[in-house]
Design a protein around this motif. Structure first.
Motif, PDB file in Angstrom:
ATOM      1  N   GLN A  12       0.836  -1.202   0.000  1.00 26.14           N
ATOM      2  CA  GLN A  12       0.000   0.000   0.000  1.00 26.14           C
ATOM      3  C   GLN A  12       0.868   1.248   0.000  1.00 26.14           C
ATOM      4  OE1 GLN A  12      -2.654  -0.401   3.379  1.00 26.14           O
ATOM      5  NE2 GLN A  12      -4.263  -1.245   2.062  1.00 26.14           N
ATOM      6  N   ALA A  13       0.309   2.318  -0.496  1.00 22.51           N
ATOM      7  CA  ALA A  13       1.010   3.599  -0.477  1.00 22.51           C
ATOM      8  C   ALA A  13       1.428   3.939   0.954  1.00 22.51           C
ATOM      9  CB  ALA A  13       0.120   4.695  -1.043  1.00 22.51           C
ATOM     10  N   GLY A  14       2.649   4.420   1.075  1.00 15.81           N
ATOM     11  CA  GLY A  14       3.202   4.714   2.386  1.00 15.81           C
ATOM     12  C   GLY A  14       3.998   3.579   2.984  1.00 15.81           C
ATOM     13  N   GLY A  15       3.893   2.413   2.388  1.00 14.07           N
ATOM     14  CA  GLY A  15       4.590   1.248   2.882  1.00 14.07           C
ATOM     15  C   GLY A  15       6.025   1.164   2.400  1.00 14.07           C
ATOM     16  N   LEU A  80      18.012  -2.268  -2.282  1.00 13.43           N
ATOM     17  CA  LEU A  80      17.313  -0.996  -2.440  1.00 13.43           C
ATOM     18  C   LEU A  80      16.167  -0.981  -1.434  1.00 13.43           C
ATOM     19  CD1 LEU A  80      17.238   1.652  -4.103  1.00 13.43           C
ATOM     20  CD2 LEU A  80      15.431   0.574  -5.481  1.00 13.43           C
ATOM     21  N   GLN A  81      16.348  -0.218  -0.372  1.00 15.20           N
ATOM     22  CA  GLN A  81      15.296  -0.031   0.631  1.00 15.20           C
ATOM     23  C   GLN A  81      14.379   1.076   0.152  1.00 15.20           C
ATOM     24  OE1 GLN A  81      14.671  -1.724   3.620  1.00 15.20           O
ATOM     25  NE2 GLN A  81      12.785  -0.509   3.614  1.00 15.20           N
ATOM     26  N   MET A  82      13.125   0.745  -0.030  1.00 17.98           N
ATOM     27  CA  MET A  82      12.156   1.716  -0.559  1.00 17.98           C
ATOM     28  C   MET A  82      11.124   2.017   0.509  1.00 17.98           C
ATOM     29  SD  MET A  82      11.672   0.224  -4.423  1.00 17.98           S
ATOM     30  CE  MET A  82      10.760  -1.204  -3.873  1.00 17.98           C
ATOM     31  N   ASN A  83      11.098   3.259   0.948  1.00 17.55           N
ATOM     32  CA  ASN A  83      10.180   3.708   1.987  1.00 17.55           C
ATOM     33  C   ASN A  83       9.208   4.732   1.428  1.00 17.55           C
ATOM     34  OD1 ASN A  83      11.674   2.164   3.939  1.00 17.55           O
ATOM     35  ND2 ASN A  83      13.137   3.853   4.090  1.00 17.55           N
ATOM     36  N   SER A  84       8.142   4.952   2.152  1.00 16.76           N
ATOM     37  CA  SER A  84       7.136   5.948   1.759  1.00 16.76           C
ATOM     38  C   SER A  84       6.744   5.776   0.299  1.00 16.76           C
ATOM     39  CB  SER A  84       7.665   7.370   2.006  1.00 16.76           C
ATOM     40  OG  SER A  84       8.007   7.554   3.358  1.00 16.76           O
ATOM     41  N   LEU A  85       6.453   4.570  -0.058  1.00 20.48           N
ATOM     42  CA  LEU A  85       6.162   4.266  -1.463  1.00 20.48           C
ATOM     43  C   LEU A  85       4.903   4.959  -1.945  1.00 20.48           C
ATOM     44  CD1 LEU A  85       7.240   0.547  -1.431  1.00 20.48           C
ATOM     45  CD2 LEU A  85       8.070   2.261  -3.039  1.00 20.48           C
ATOM     46  N   LYS A  86       4.941   5.333  -3.209  1.00 16.07           N
ATOM     47  CA  LYS A  86       3.829   6.035  -3.858  1.00 16.07           C
ATOM     48  C   LYS A  86       3.340   5.200  -5.046  1.00 16.07           C
ATOM     49  CE  LYS A  86       6.107  10.468  -2.897  1.00 16.07           C
ATOM     50  NZ  LYS A  86       6.650  11.709  -3.507  1.00 16.07           N
ATOM     51  N   GLY A 117      14.593  -8.450 -13.418  1.00 11.62           N
ATOM     52  CA  GLY A 117      13.524  -7.541 -13.012  1.00 11.62           C
ATOM     53  C   GLY A 117      12.614  -8.144 -11.962  1.00 11.62           C
ATOM     54  N   THR A 118      12.127  -7.280 -11.094  1.00 10.09           N
ATOM     55  CA  THR A 118      11.160  -7.685 -10.079  1.00 10.09           C
ATOM     56  C   THR A 118      10.073  -6.614 -10.020  1.00 10.09           C
ATOM     57  OG1 THR A 118      10.897  -8.401  -7.776  1.00 10.09           O
ATOM     58  CG2 THR A 118      12.479  -6.639  -8.167  1.00 10.09           C
ATOM     59  N   LEU A 119       8.813  -7.051  -9.986  1.00 15.81           N
ATOM     60  CA  LEU A 119       7.683  -6.132 -10.083  1.00 15.81           C
ATOM     61  C   LEU A 119       7.318  -5.567  -8.717  1.00 15.81           C
ATOM     62  CD1 LEU A 119       5.348  -4.843 -11.678  1.00 15.81           C
ATOM     63  CD2 LEU A 119       4.039  -6.946 -11.263  1.00 15.81           C
ATOM     64  N   VAL A 120       7.221  -4.261  -8.675  1.00 16.28           N
ATOM     65  CA  VAL A 120       6.749  -3.551  -7.484  1.00 16.28           C
ATOM     66  C   VAL A 120       5.438  -2.867  -7.837  1.00 16.28           C
ATOM     67  CG1 VAL A 120       7.194  -1.641  -5.891  1.00 16.28           C
ATOM     68  CG2 VAL A 120       9.056  -3.197  -6.551  1.00 16.28           C
ATOM     69  N   THR A 121       4.407  -3.162  -7.072  1.00 21.78           N
ATOM     70  CA  THR A 121       3.102  -2.551  -7.285  1.00 21.78           C
ATOM     71  C   THR A 121       2.684  -1.835  -6.004  1.00 21.78           C
ATOM     72  OG1 THR A 121       2.490  -4.332  -8.807  1.00 21.78           O
ATOM     73  CG2 THR A 121       0.715  -2.940  -7.957  1.00 21.78           C
ATOM     74  N   VAL A 122       2.417  -0.550  -6.125  1.00 26.00           N
ATOM     75  CA  VAL A 122       2.003   0.255  -4.978  1.00 26.00           C
ATOM     76  C   VAL A 122       0.557   0.675  -5.191  1.00 26.00           C
ATOM     77  CG1 VAL A 122       2.511   2.252  -3.536  1.00 26.00           C
ATOM     78  CG2 VAL A 122       4.375   1.075  -4.749  1.00 26.00           C
ATOM     79  N   SER A 123      -0.305   0.241  -4.296  1.00 26.80           N
ATOM     80  CA  SER A 123      -1.723   0.567  -4.420  1.00 26.80           C
ATOM     81  C   SER A 123      -2.045   1.836  -3.637  1.00 26.80           C
ATOM     82  CB  SER A 123      -2.571  -0.588  -3.909  1.00 26.80           C
ATOM     83  OG  SER A 123      -2.326  -0.811  -2.538  1.00 26.80           O
ATOM     84  N   SER A 124      -3.001   2.575  -4.138  1.00 26.18           N
ATOM     85  CA  SER A 124      -3.392   3.837  -3.478  1.00 26.18           C
ATOM     86  C   SER A 124      -4.467   3.618  -2.428  1.00 26.18           C
ATOM     87  CB  SER A 124      -3.876   4.835  -4.517  1.00 26.18           C
ATOM     88  OG  SER A 124      -4.942   4.287  -5.245  1.00 26.18           O
TER      89      SER A 124
END
Length: 124
Positions: A12-15, A80-86, A117-124
């Protein structure tokens, strides 16, 4: 060298998510490493890079302050640490290795080896 990216998923967004890129071969520590991402119909986009020693890091403006790149040369792995995802971070993420040390870290043509490649999906 062969690269294997992992860690993508749905969040989720913010994750947060942490991507990993495991490399084969003893030359890993000699390569600058980068992360790129791509969405359908768009060109591959630079995300982040790290020098062979880990001493220098680079970020696209769109991820600066939210993503952190690091590497463990003993484990032949870059993270790659990804925070506050949009939602706009949704993409296939690729890791890449650059052997020449050209310093053109944001140019995908400079990279010699690519992961699958690896898929990243961020839901709103």
């Amino acid at each position: 060298v062969q690269l294997q990216a992992s860690g993508g998923g749905l969040v989720q967004a913010g994750g947060s998510l942490r991507l990993s890129c495991a490399a084969s071969g003893r030359m890993f520590r000699a390569y600058d490493m980068g992360w790129f991402r791509q969405t359908p119909g768009k060109a591959r986009e630079f995300v982040s890079a790290i020098s062979w020693s880990g001493g220098t890091t680079y970020y696209a403006d769109s991820v600066k302050g939210r993503f952190i790149i690091s590497r463990d040369n003993a484990k032949n792995t870059v993270y790659l640490q990804m925070n506050s995802l949009k939602p706009e971070d949704t993409a296939v993420y690729y890791c890449a290795a650059e052997a020449s040390g050209s310093g053109k870290y944001s140019t995908d043509d400079e990279y010699d080896y690519w992961g699958q490649g690896t898929l990243v999906t961020v839901s709103s």
